[in-house]
Each structure stands twice: as structure tokens, then as C-alpha cells.
Design a protein around this motif. Sequence first.
Motif, PDB file in Angstrom:
ATOM      1  N   PRO A 196     -38.919 -21.370 138.753  1.00 20.67           N
ATOM      2  CA  PRO A 196     -39.659 -22.276 137.861  1.00 20.67           C
ATOM      3  C   PRO A 196     -40.586 -23.249 138.569  1.00 20.67           C
ATOM      4  O   PRO A 196     -41.533 -23.754 137.960  1.00 20.67           O
ATOM      5  CB  PRO A 196     -38.534 -23.029 137.127  1.00 20.67           C
ATOM      6  N   THR A 197     -40.349 -23.531 139.842  1.00 20.07           N
ATOM      7  CA  THR A 197     -41.234 -24.441 140.571  1.00 20.07           C
ATOM      8  C   THR A 197     -42.442 -23.728 141.177  1.00 20.07           C
ATOM      9  O   THR A 197     -43.301 -24.373 141.783  1.00 20.07           O
ATOM     10  CB  THR A 197     -40.466 -25.156 141.701  1.00 20.07           C
ATOM     11  N   GLY A 198     -42.516 -22.406 141.030  1.00 21.54           N
ATOM     12  CA  GLY A 198     -43.635 -21.649 141.570  1.00 21.54           C
ATOM     13  C   GLY A 198     -43.399 -21.073 142.949  1.00 21.54           C
ATOM     14  O   GLY A 198     -44.278 -20.398 143.504  1.00 21.54           O
ATOM     15  N   SER A 199     -42.230 -21.307 143.535  1.00 21.76           N
ATOM     16  CA  SER A 199     -41.914 -20.722 144.840  1.00 21.76           C
ATOM     17  C   SER A 199     -41.667 -19.223 144.678  1.00 21.76           C
ATOM     18  O   SER A 199     -41.034 -18.785 143.712  1.00 21.76           O
ATOM     19  CB  SER A 199     -40.671 -21.385 145.421  1.00 21.76           C
ATOM     20  N   ARG A 200     -42.163 -18.441 145.630  1.00 22.10           N
ATOM     21  CA  ARG A 200     -42.090 -16.988 145.502  1.00 22.10           C
ATOM     22  C   ARG A 200     -41.336 -16.345 146.665  1.00 22.10           C
ATOM     23  O   ARG A 200     -41.383 -16.821 147.807  1.00 22.10           O
ATOM     24  CB  ARG A 200     -43.498 -16.385 145.414  1.00 22.10           C
ATOM     25  N   LEU A 201     -40.672 -15.248 146.353  1.00 21.97           N
ATOM     26  CA  LEU A 201     -40.027 -14.373 147.326  1.00 21.97           C
ATOM     27  C   LEU A 201     -40.585 -12.977 147.135  1.00 21.97           C
ATOM     28  O   LEU A 201     -41.037 -12.622 146.041  1.00 21.97           O
ATOM     29  CB  LEU A 201     -38.511 -14.335 147.120  1.00 21.97           C
ATOM     30  N   THR A 202     -40.542 -12.162 148.188  1.00 24.04           N
ATOM     31  CA  THR A 202     -40.925 -10.758 148.050  1.00 24.04           C
ATOM     32  C   THR A 202     -39.872  -9.858 148.686  1.00 24.04           C
ATOM     33  O   THR A 202     -39.243 -10.229 149.687  1.00 24.04           O
ATOM     34  CB  THR A 202     -42.288 -10.466 148.712  1.00 24.04           C
ATOM     35  N   LEU A 203     -39.711  -8.701 148.094  1.00 26.86           N
ATOM     36  CA  LEU A 203     -38.867  -7.650 148.659  1.00 26.86           C
ATOM     37  C   LEU A 203     -39.774  -6.483 149.016  1.00 26.86           C
ATOM     38  O   LEU A 203     -40.438  -5.921 148.138  1.00 26.86           O
ATOM     39  CB  LEU A 203     -37.802  -7.206 147.658  1.00 26.86           C
ATOM     40  N   TYR A 204     -39.816  -6.141 150.298  1.00 29.89           N
ATOM     41  CA  TYR A 204     -40.661  -5.058 150.814  1.00 29.89           C
ATOM     42  C   TYR A 204     -39.759  -3.857 151.055  1.00 29.89           C
ATOM     43  O   TYR A 204     -38.685  -3.978 151.649  1.00 29.89           O
ATOM     44  CB  TYR A 204     -41.313  -5.531 152.108  1.00 29.89           C
ATOM     45  N   VAL A 205     -40.183  -2.681 150.590  1.00 33.33           N
ATOM     46  CA  VAL A 205     -39.367  -1.465 150.683  1.00 33.33           C
ATOM     47  C   VAL A 205     -40.226  -0.320 151.195  1.00 33.33           C
ATOM     48  O   VAL A 205     -41.354  -0.117 150.720  1.00 33.33           O
ATOM     49  CB  VAL A 205     -38.789  -1.078 149.300  1.00 33.33           C
ATOM     50  N   THR A 206     -39.708   0.435 152.164  1.00 37.19           N
ATOM     51  CA  THR A 206     -40.449   1.584 152.675  1.00 37.19           C
ATOM     52  C   THR A 206     -39.480   2.582 153.298  1.00 37.19           C
ATOM     53  O   THR A 206     -38.353   2.228 153.655  1.00 37.19           O
ATOM     54  CB  THR A 206     -41.493   1.144 153.720  1.00 37.19           C
ATOM     55  N   GLY A 207     -39.908   3.825 153.423  1.00 32.43           N
ATOM     56  CA  GLY A 207     -39.103   4.842 154.080  1.00 32.43           C
ATOM     57  C   GLY A 207     -39.092   4.640 155.590  1.00 32.43           C
ATOM     58  O   GLY A 207     -40.093   4.242 156.186  1.00 32.43           O
ATOM     59  N   ILE A 208     -37.956   4.905 156.212  1.00 33.13           N
ATOM     60  CA  ILE A 208     -37.779   4.774 157.666  1.00 33.13           C
ATOM     61  C   ILE A 208     -37.166   6.066 158.191  1.00 33.13           C
ATOM     62  O   ILE A 208     -36.133   6.504 157.684  1.00 33.13           O
ATOM     63  CB  ILE A 208     -36.848   3.594 158.009  1.00 33.13           C
ATOM     64  N   PRO A 209     -37.789   6.709 159.189  1.00 28.45           N
ATOM     65  CA  PRO A 209     -37.220   7.966 159.697  1.00 28.45           C
ATOM     66  C   PRO A 209     -35.821   7.800 160.268  1.00 28.45           C
ATOM     67  O   PRO A 209     -34.969   8.657 160.103  1.00 28.45           O
ATOM     68  CB  PRO A 209     -38.216   8.393 160.782  1.00 28.45           C
ATOM     69  N   ASP A 210     -35.581   6.691 160.961  1.00 31.27           N
ATOM     70  CA  ASP A 210     -34.268   6.467 161.553  1.00 31.27           C
ATOM     71  C   ASP A 210     -33.298   5.940 160.501  1.00 31.27           C
ATOM     72  O   ASP A 210     -33.694   5.569 159.397  1.00 31.27           O
ATOM     73  CB  ASP A 210     -34.375   5.480 162.715  1.00 31.27           C
TER      74      ASP A 210
END
Length: 265
Positions: A196-210
Motif C-alpha cells: 500500500p505504500t508503493g514499495s515494490r518487490l519482483t520475482l525473477y524466474v528462468t530456466g537453469i541448465p544446472d
Amino acid sequence: MSHNDHDPAVPKPPDPEALSAFVDRELPDEADAVVLEHLARDPQAAAQVAAWRAQKAALKALCGAPLAHEPSFIVLRAPVPWWRRAGLAACWLVAGAGLALVLGPLAPRLSGGLIGHDPMGLAQRADIAYAVYTPEQRHPVEVAASEEQHLITWLSKRLNRPLSVPSLQEYGYSLVGGRLLPGEAGPAAQFMYENPTGSRLTLYVTGIPDDETAFRLFRDGNRRTFYWVSDHMGYALSGPISEGKLRTMAIDVCSALGGKPESWQ
């Protein structure tokens, strides 16, 4: 238009001097933002920046040079200040072959190749994407949370892996939406949350060979990223909140996505 002409509608890619100034924190805010946006689109430029970061870390480990900002960098370019030349010369004299051993694996990256299967590279790309997109007010995401099912279906298809969006409601963060991004060797997804205060988080997702099960912290200024790899997928939760709180959230996200963070604590 000839191949030497530049479309004024397309931002000109930063040259090596601009990237060098970026890693040394010498650019004004506007130019800094332009470079960040370019790095989010250009994996090879991001790899160069990551290599310089690793180079500075290796030199610090060998020579004990103090860092005013974490992560910070040593970038070998002309002209190099006398104090930096002297410091590097001293490090080489003391470290000798040890430095070569540390920097040896970085040779393909320093020559312009893509980042290898290094979890730190995952964290750096996630941090760059956070810095580029979270300030956006009108277009922070490509698909809004109001179309969550479409967002999940679309990104699952592009990453060729069933995805889910963990809830952060118990921490006061609601889903804003998500977008498709370039990853190390394929597509990546970014999910954005806001409180509600406008602070943001992100979750980054990608494939990893290992399939390395790791749980680590990456810092850049007031931003922190907890990142891990599980079942050939890399995840990174980024935000400008306290390390302890972000770690707790990352552990919950990891569990919600089928990981086993209890084995890493």
C-alpha cells in the motif's frame, strides 16, 4: 537506411566507456537509467558488467582493497588513474599466479562471451530488471494482475515450464502483474508485487541448465536479492527491504514453488 545509420527512435547502445563509467558509479542518474534499461535487453553487455564485478571481487579478495559500495568494480580502461595503476601493480606483484587462477574462469566473459551457468549471474540480471522496471508508473508490467491466468499461461508457454505465482499477501504485497524478459540463454519471467505504500518487490524466474540447490544473497546499494536454484529453475526475489524480512519472504516463496529451503538454512 544504411547499416551505419542509427534510427533516432532507438536508443543508441552505450559504448564501453559508458559501461565503464556505469560500473564505477560515475554516470548521472538519467544516463545511469539508460544503461540499466539497455542491460536488461542486452545479455552480452550485462555479461561484461558481471565480469567486471567479478574481477573487482577477485582483486578485493586478493589485495584487501576497501570497497565504498557493494558491489563495486574495478574496470580496466584508458585513462586509468595513477592510484589505480599503482594498486593493481602491487596486487599483481603480491598475488601473481593466484590472481590468474581466480580470473582464469572469467576469460570467456571478459572477451565478450555470455555469462556461464553462474547463479550470481541470475541475481545480477534480476537486480538489473528490478532497477529498470519498478520505477515505472504507467507501464511497470506487460500483463496486469487482473489477467493473472492469462499471464501465467503465456509465461509458462514461453519458458516451456508450468509456472505459478506465489502470494505475498500475508506480507502486505499484492501482485501488479508480470512481463517477459531475456535470460542468460532463453526467456525469463518477472512478476512484480506492490504494497500500500508503493514499495515494490519482483520475482525473477528462468530456466537453469544446472540443478544446484543454493540460497544466497546479492546486494547492490539499498537493493537486496535472495536467489536460489531448484529443479533446473532459477529464482530471485528482489527489493529494497531489510535482509531478514526479504530472506523470510524468499524462504516462503521457495517453499510455495516446491523447493526445500530448510536444507539450506
